[in-house]
Design an enzyme around this catalytic site. Structure first.
Site, PDB file in Angstrom:
ATOM      1  N   ARG A   1       0.829  -1.219   0.000  1.00  0.00           N
ATOM      2  CA  ARG A   1       0.000   0.000   0.000  1.00  0.00           C
ATOM      3  C   ARG A   1       0.863   1.269   0.000  1.00  0.00           C
ATOM      4  O   ARG A   1       0.569   2.243   0.699  1.00  0.00           O
ATOM      5  CB  ARG A   1      -0.976  -0.010   1.178  1.00  0.00           C
ATOM      6  CG  ARG A   1      -2.156  -0.951   0.942  1.00  0.00           C
ATOM      7  CD  ARG A   1      -3.153  -0.921   2.070  1.00  0.00           C
ATOM      8  NE  ARG A   1      -2.598  -1.457   3.302  1.00  0.00           N
ATOM      9  CZ  ARG A   1      -3.118  -1.263   4.508  1.00  0.00           C
ATOM     10  NH1 ARG A   1      -4.191  -0.540   4.646  1.00  0.00           N
ATOM     11  NH2 ARG A   1      -2.559  -1.795   5.573  1.00  0.00           N
TER      12      ARG A   1
ATOM     13  N   SER B   1     -24.115   1.246  14.959  1.00  0.00           N
ATOM     14  CA  SER B   1     -22.805   1.527  15.536  1.00  0.00           C
ATOM     15  C   SER B   1     -22.783   2.905  16.187  1.00  0.00           C
ATOM     16  O   SER B   1     -23.485   3.821  15.769  1.00  0.00           O
ATOM     17  CB  SER B   1     -21.724   1.439  14.457  1.00  0.00           C
ATOM     18  OG  SER B   1     -21.996   2.334  13.417  1.00  0.00           O
TER      19      SER B   1
ATOM     20  N   ARG C   1      -8.100   4.832   0.029  1.00  0.00           N
ATOM     21  CA  ARG C   1      -8.836   3.866   0.843  1.00  0.00           C
ATOM     22  C   ARG C   1      -8.855   2.468   0.231  1.00  0.00           C
ATOM     23  O   ARG C   1      -9.100   2.321  -0.957  1.00  0.00           O
ATOM     24  CB  ARG C   1     -10.287   4.301   1.023  1.00  0.00           C
ATOM     25  CG  ARG C   1     -10.463   5.560   1.786  1.00  0.00           C
ATOM     26  CD  ARG C   1     -10.054   5.375   3.241  1.00  0.00           C
ATOM     27  NE  ARG C   1     -10.505   6.532   4.000  1.00  0.00           N
ATOM     28  CZ  ARG C   1     -11.555   6.517   4.790  1.00  0.00           C
ATOM     29  NH1 ARG C   1     -12.260   5.414   4.963  1.00  0.00           N
ATOM     30  NH2 ARG C   1     -11.911   7.607   5.438  1.00  0.00           N
TER      31      ARG C   1
ATOM     32  N   TRP D   1     -19.776  -8.110  -0.455  1.00  0.00           N
ATOM     33  CA  TRP D   1     -18.510  -7.545   0.015  1.00  0.00           C
ATOM     34  C   TRP D   1     -17.441  -8.598   0.260  1.00  0.00           C
ATOM     35  O   TRP D   1     -16.474  -8.371   0.980  1.00  0.00           O
ATOM     36  CB  TRP D   1     -18.765  -6.658   1.243  1.00  0.00           C
ATOM     37  CG  TRP D   1     -19.528  -5.408   0.865  1.00  0.00           C
ATOM     38  CD1 TRP D   1     -19.752  -4.944  -0.413  1.00  0.00           C
ATOM     39  CD2 TRP D   1     -20.169  -4.467   1.730  1.00  0.00           C
ATOM     40  NE1 TRP D   1     -20.482  -3.784  -0.374  1.00  0.00           N
ATOM     41  CE2 TRP D   1     -20.758  -3.464   0.923  1.00  0.00           C
ATOM     42  CE3 TRP D   1     -20.297  -4.371   3.118  1.00  0.00           C
ATOM     43  CZ2 TRP D   1     -21.466  -2.389   1.453  1.00  0.00           C
ATOM     44  CZ3 TRP D   1     -21.004  -3.286   3.639  1.00  0.00           C
ATOM     45  CH2 TRP D   1     -21.577  -2.308   2.820  1.00  0.00           C
TER      46      TRP D   1
ATOM     47  N   HIS E   1     -22.570  11.266   7.277  1.00  0.00           N
ATOM     48  CA  HIS E   1     -21.306  11.277   6.547  1.00  0.00           C
ATOM     49  C   HIS E   1     -20.547  12.576   6.743  1.00  0.00           C
ATOM     50  O   HIS E   1     -19.449  12.744   6.247  1.00  0.00           O
ATOM     51  CB  HIS E   1     -21.555  11.032   5.060  1.00  0.00           C
ATOM     52  CG  HIS E   1     -22.294   9.740   4.824  1.00  0.00           C
ATOM     53  ND1 HIS E   1     -23.671   9.672   4.869  1.00  0.00           N
ATOM     54  CD2 HIS E   1     -21.871   8.487   4.589  1.00  0.00           C
ATOM     55  CE1 HIS E   1     -24.047   8.425   4.655  1.00  0.00           C
ATOM     56  NE2 HIS E   1     -22.980   7.684   4.489  1.00  0.00           N
TER      57      HIS E   1
HETATM   58  N1  GLN Z   1     -25.300  -1.483  11.574  1.00  0.00           N
HETATM   59  C1  GLN Z   1     -24.262  -0.918  10.791  1.00  0.00           C
HETATM   60  C2  GLN Z   1     -23.688   0.293  11.494  1.00  0.00           C
HETATM   61  O1  GLN Z   1     -24.392   0.984  12.134  1.00  0.00           O
HETATM   62  C3  GLN Z   1     -24.746  -0.507   9.440  1.00  0.00           C
HETATM   63  C4  GLN Z   1     -23.631   0.044   8.581  1.00  0.00           C
HETATM   64  C5  GLN Z   1     -24.007   0.289   7.160  1.00  0.00           C
HETATM   65  O2  GLN Z   1     -25.170   0.375   6.829  1.00  0.00           O
HETATM   66  N2  GLN Z   1     -23.050   0.405   6.291  1.00  0.00           N
HETATM   67  O3  GLN Z   1     -22.526   0.575  11.396  1.00  0.00           O
END
Ligand code: GLN
Ligand code: ZN
Length: 752
Positions: free
Chosen positions: A15, A431, A513, A559, A692
């Site tokens: 990287r 989260s 990233r 993923w 975000h």
């Molecule tokens: N449950 C996950 C979180 O809150 C959902 C993340 C996501 O949708 N990318 O991080």
């Protein structure tokens, strides 16, 4: 026989590009220093291709951030907000990352076709105002040539480029075509004396293109071919078959046509039948999208068939697409089970595979390599690790009842009362901030400097803290905060059988990233419960409902690198069964609300409309399989990370989750149109703030958005939540934003 790959991963085996970029952005590396590292990487990658035995090296695949951005620079299509006399390096990264001092947003970013690579979206609002930049590919082609390689420069094609951008202010993007075709012609004419072939990528040919766009294709390519003169023009399609666009490719006047024969193999007979006499074929047989070793026997059979039909002189061997989508080198992966490692090939190995196939076709005797390849294939097919009879049995015995909740939502909606939820219940997506402390502690645990008991103690403390905070904030449905999870797929993959993990299998996601997708090599099963201890621990800390959090089968599939010896739908069904067991275990342990995230459901959609229904059918079925094992009294939630719902809203409804939360904050509730046009029957929480960005929205803003939502969603079915998980946020803004969110919900609840 000519052989090529369509691109090498840019990021570097260690990287190096990531580290260089980050140092450069922090002012610890000069522009010249950054360029030196870029040059070293390019040269190293040419050397790898050459040493592997490939006859050509690809040039122009490298980029300091993104190849679409490079094309924007080449064409001088700088968005007006960035215009002005500026240092070109600075401008480049400002377009990529925004300029905070002048408050200029970066270009939007979106997924490159159906990959996990993100490109910067060109903005079309006027004819180019600035002269384009002499592209680096010109310098590099000469450099590679003088170093003794046979360089094949690549440009992102004009039609795909225009299709990938976005129009602003009513500007019609196709007005740009004559202008940019001129620029492409100039660049091609400049490249032509320094190479034997120039490649133009038009992956858009593997999707649906409107007729009007199709009509511009042939004249455009005729013009480009004229500019190339006696230098070959190679038209590259990838990520699928050409379908209805085959004629465009065949009549383009190009000298070589590249086909993705991993994904578009069905079509190969039709293509060779009609391939114009003077057109050569670049057969993309080595998979650039996945990590499995090539099956030489199978590839050689296909190549021999092609050779018979079109002749050896017209046949060339290639990777299916750029190797950008696979990790760099398998050699250092000593932690992988050697049995499994033997089945894999990363970019370096794929270079050799491609060269090997061309050499063998040309008559070189590579018997030992061939035998080794065949043996690895045999082992994989018969290995106990790839087949688990219990899983196969269970999949074969699925019955329709397993795909349905016991009663329809109209009867299940009493959950609201059973759970004693207020009107407009508030919750989060799962989260909470992953603080440096959490990351550092996890690192220590992984490195073995703290015991697992100490690590788990730490996590329990975190969970206690997070539960307490949510109670104080006054949220209605709590979560445990996911402090134990590094990543929403890896965390589950590590606990399931059938998954393997590389140590350094990084793949560029965007800019600096990278992600490290797990590898699904065998049948999936769940040896033991994965989340029950954490969730029940959290539930014991409070009287309020605790939501259990899981990742859905489709997202785990999308993923990961998925085994290629079973249909994706089958692998997904196995994942669904494993999640189903976890869901029922959570229910048994007393958890009454369970969320199964399907963040990637939409991005897994095939590129062509005609293939989408089939995908959505099995994807939705897998979600239902994962979630239908519970009683009517258990409330199933799901979360999705996107806002363009209009085309798939019926399928979202078919998932039959009791509650869905979706991204909406950024699009100012524009997505609600879908709910206006289609009467979504269950409950929904359109995200009312954008996680975000660190910006803290006011309660008024959120009230405003909720009112908009209430115009299309009945109040009994509306939830209040942010638009995604909070793990990338800091605590201060998280607390404030959630406080405002709860206040907004309370205010409207009173009114209603
Ligand atoms: N449950 C996950 C979180 O809150 C959902 C993340 C996501 O949708 N990318 O991080
Ligand atoms: Zn999300």
């Amino acid at each position: 026989m000519k052989s090529r790959i369509l691109g090498f991963p840019r990021i570097g085996a260690a990287r190096e590009l990531k580290q260089a970029l980050e140092r450069y952005w922090q002012g610890q590396l000069t522009p010249a220093g950054l360029r030196t590292i870029g040059r070293e990487l390019k040269q190293r990658h040419w050397q790898i291709q050459h040493a592997a035995g490939l006859t050509t090296v690809v040039v122009g695949d490298f980029s300091f951030y993104d190849h679409v951005l490079d094309t924007i620079m080449m064409l001088g299509l700088i968005p007006p907000r960035f215009a002005g006399d500026k240092d070109r390096d600075e401008l480049y990264f400002q377009m990529a990352r925004g300029d905070t001092t002048r408050n200029l947003p970066a270009l939007e970013m979106t997924k490159w076709f159906d990959t996990n690579y993100h490109y910067l979206v060109p903005e079309f609002s006027a004819l180019p105002r600035e002269r384009g930049l002499v592209p680096e590919v010109l310098v590099d082609t000469k450099l590679a040539r003088s170093a003794g390689f046979d360089p094949e420069p690549v440009l992102l094609g004009p039609i795909t480029f225009l299709c990938l951008g976005k129009e602003y202010g009513g500007f019609d993007r196709w007005r740009l075509l004559p202008v940019i075709t001129e620029i492409y012609s100039t660049v091609i004419a400049a490249l032509a004396p320094h190479c034997a072939a120039i490649r133009i990528d038009e992956p858009i040919l593997c999707g649906d293109i409107p007729n009007a766009v199709g009509a511009t294709f042939i004249p455009t390519f005729r013009q480009l071919k004229a500019a190339a003169g006696s230098c070959d023009l190679l038209l590259a399609s990838y990520f699928g078959g050409l379908g209805e666009n085959l004629d465009l490719a065949l009549q383009s006047g190009c000298d070589i046509l590249h086909l993705d024969l991993v994904r578009g193999r069905d079509q190969v007979a039709a293509v060779v039948e009609r391939l114009p006499e003077r057109m050569k074929l670049s057969a993309g047989v080595v998979d650039g999208r996945n990590v499995w070793r090539n099956d030489y026997r199978d590839s050689l059979m296909l190549l021999r068939e092609l050779e018979q039909k079109i002749g050896r002189e017209r046949l060339q061997v290639a990777s299916s697409c750029s190797l950008l989508h696979v990790p760099v080198d398998l050699t250092g992966e000593s932690a992988l089970d050697p049995g499994i490692r033997r089945w894999l090939a990363f970019a370096v190995q794929k270079c050799r595979e491609t060269a090997f196939l061309a050499e063998t076709m040309a008559g070189t005797d590579n018997a030992a390599e061939l035998a080794d390849n065949a043996a690895a294939g045999e082992f994989r097919r018969s290995d106990v690790r790839t087949v688990n009879p219990a899983v196969r049995h269970r999949c074969a015995a699925l019955d329709g009842d397993m795909l349905r909740r016991r009663h329809p939502y109209s009867e299940r909606k009493l959950q609201q009362q059973w759970l004693r939820l207020p009107l407009l219940p508030t919750t989060t997506i799962g989260s909470f901030p992953q603080t440096p402390e959490i990351r550092a502690t996890r690192r220590k645990f992984r490195q073995g400097t703290i015991t697992s008991a100490a690590y788990e103690d730490f996590l329990r403390q975190e969970i206690r803290k997070i539960v307490k905070i949510q109670e104080e904030l006054g949220l209605d449905v709590l979560v445990h905060g996911e402090p134990e999870r590094n990543d929403m797929v890896e965390y589950f993959g590590e606990q399931l059988d059938g998954f393997a993990f590389s140590a350094a299998g990084w793949v560029q996601s965007y800019g600096s990233r990278c992600v490290k997708p797990p590898i699904i090599y065998g049948d999936i099963s769940r040896p033991r419960p994965m989340t029950v201890d954490w969730i029940t621990f959290a539930a014991r800390q409070t009287d309020r409902p605790m939501k259990g959090m899981l990742t859905g089968p489709v997202t785990m599939l999308c993923w990961s690198f998925v085994r290629n010896d079973l249909p994706r739908a089958t692998v997904c069904r196995q994942l669904a069964l494993a999640i189903r067991d976890e869901v029922t275990d959570l229910e048994q342990a007393g958890i009454r609300i369970i969320q199964i995230d399907e963040a990637a459901l939409r991005e897994g959609m095939p590129l062509r409309y005609c293939d989408r229904e089939q995908y959505l059918h099995w994807a939705v079925e897998c979600f239902r399989l994962a979630t239908s094992g519970v009683a009517d009294t258990t409330q199933i939630h799901s979360h999705m990370c996107y806002s363009e719902f209009n085309t798939i809203i019926r399928w979202i409804a078919a998932m039959d989750a009791d509650v869905i939360s979706i991204e909406a904050g950024r699009s100012d509730m524009a997505l609600l149109q879908a709910f206006r046009d289609f009467d979504y029957p269950n409950e929904i929480g359109p995200g009312i703030y954008d996680i975000h960005s660190p910006r803290v929205p006011t309660a008024e803003e959120m009230v405003f958005l909720l009112r908009k939502a209430l115009a299309v969603v009945p109040k009994e079915r509306l939830w209040v939540n942010p638009d995604c998980g909070l793990k990338t946020r800091g605590w201060p803004e998280t607390l404030l934003s959630l406080r405002h969110m709860v206040a907004a919900a309370l205010r409207l609840r009173d009114e209603l």
